[in-house]
Design a protein around this motif. Structure first.
Motif, PDB file in Angstrom:
ATOM      1  N   VAL A   1      34.131  47.166  31.389  1.00  0.00           N
ATOM      2  CA  VAL A   1      34.777  46.407  32.461  1.00  0.00           C
ATOM      3  C   VAL A   1      36.253  46.809  32.554  1.00  0.00           C
ATOM      4  CG1 VAL A   1      35.418  44.093  33.241  1.00  0.00           C
ATOM      5  CG2 VAL A   1      33.142  44.488  32.298  1.00  0.00           C
ATOM      6  N   ARG A   2      36.909  46.955  31.414  1.00  0.00           N
ATOM      7  CA  ARG A   2      38.322  47.360  31.410  1.00  0.00           C
ATOM      8  C   ARG A   2      38.510  48.731  32.069  1.00  0.00           C
ATOM      9  NH1 ARG A   2      42.492  45.424  28.876  1.00  0.00           N
ATOM     10  NH2 ARG A   2      41.237  44.314  27.360  1.00  0.00           N
ATOM     11  N   GLU A   3      37.686  49.704  31.690  1.00  0.00           N
ATOM     12  CA  GLU A   3      37.804  51.045  32.270  1.00  0.00           C
ATOM     13  C   GLU A   3      37.604  51.025  33.785  1.00  0.00           C
ATOM     14  OE1 GLU A   3      36.096  53.642  28.502  1.00  0.00           O
ATOM     15  OE2 GLU A   3      34.710  52.962  30.047  1.00  0.00           O
ATOM     16  N   LEU A   4      36.613  50.272  34.235  1.00  0.00           N
ATOM     17  CA  LEU A   4      36.332  50.217  35.666  1.00  0.00           C
ATOM     18  C   LEU A   4      37.457  49.539  36.439  1.00  0.00           C
ATOM     19  CD1 LEU A   4      32.513  49.405  35.538  1.00  0.00           C
ATOM     20  CD2 LEU A   4      33.621  51.636  35.888  1.00  0.00           C
ATOM     21  N   HIS A   5      38.058  48.506  35.853  1.00  0.00           N
ATOM     22  CA  HIS A   5      39.151  47.824  36.546  1.00  0.00           C
ATOM     23  C   HIS A   5      40.467  48.591  36.464  1.00  0.00           C
ATOM     24  CE1 HIS A   5      36.455  44.421  36.999  1.00  0.00           C
ATOM     25  NE2 HIS A   5      37.283  44.024  37.939  1.00  0.00           N
ATOM     26  N   GLU A   6      40.572  49.545  35.555  1.00  0.00           N
ATOM     27  CA  GLU A   6      41.782  50.369  35.476  1.00  0.00           C
ATOM     28  C   GLU A   6      41.744  51.542  36.448  1.00  0.00           C
ATOM     29  OE1 GLU A   6      41.993  51.377  31.337  1.00  0.00           O
ATOM     30  OE2 GLU A   6      43.103  49.548  30.840  1.00  0.00           O
ATOM     31  N   LEU A   7      40.595  51.810  37.053  1.00  0.00           N
ATOM     32  CA  LEU A   7      40.505  52.898  38.022  1.00  0.00           C
ATOM     33  C   LEU A   7      41.415  52.599  39.212  1.00  0.00           C
ATOM     34  CD1 LEU A   7      36.642  53.465  38.153  1.00  0.00           C
ATOM     35  CD2 LEU A   7      38.348  54.938  37.053  1.00  0.00           C
TER      36      LEU A   7
END
Length: 90
Positions: A10-16
């Motif tokens: 979730v963190r990686e996807l929201h950092e995009l």
């Protein structure tokens, strides 16, 4: 229509930064989290969630780039984004 699917935490996807990509980049992104998290808007206060309880449950607390209300994401859910039109979760 140009579309792409991507998995990650979730963190990686929201950092995009989907708005920073080239003009010929995909117009629709299907983002599939492979973990669970509580997602807060960029300006929401941390005290809106019980951090100790989240830790006990194994939930990360993630902050997204944009504003808006908090929500949960988990494996098996998906988020779509039509670049420039915001994020819609399900």
């Amino acid at each position: 229509m140009n579309a792409v699917a991507r998995s990650g935490t979730v963190r990686e996807l929201h950092e995009l930064d989907l708005l920073a990509v080239a003009a010929d980049a995909p117009r629709v992104w299907w983002l599939r989290p492979d973990d669970a998290a509580i997602v807060l808007g960029s300006r929401q206060r941390d005290d809106l969630v019980d951090l100790d309880e989240c830790d006990r449950l194994g939930l990360r607390v993630v902050r997204r780039r944009s504003g808006g209300g908090g929500h949960s994401q988990r494996t098996g859910s998906f988020t779509t984004d039509t670049r420039g039109d915001g994020v819609n979760g399900s």
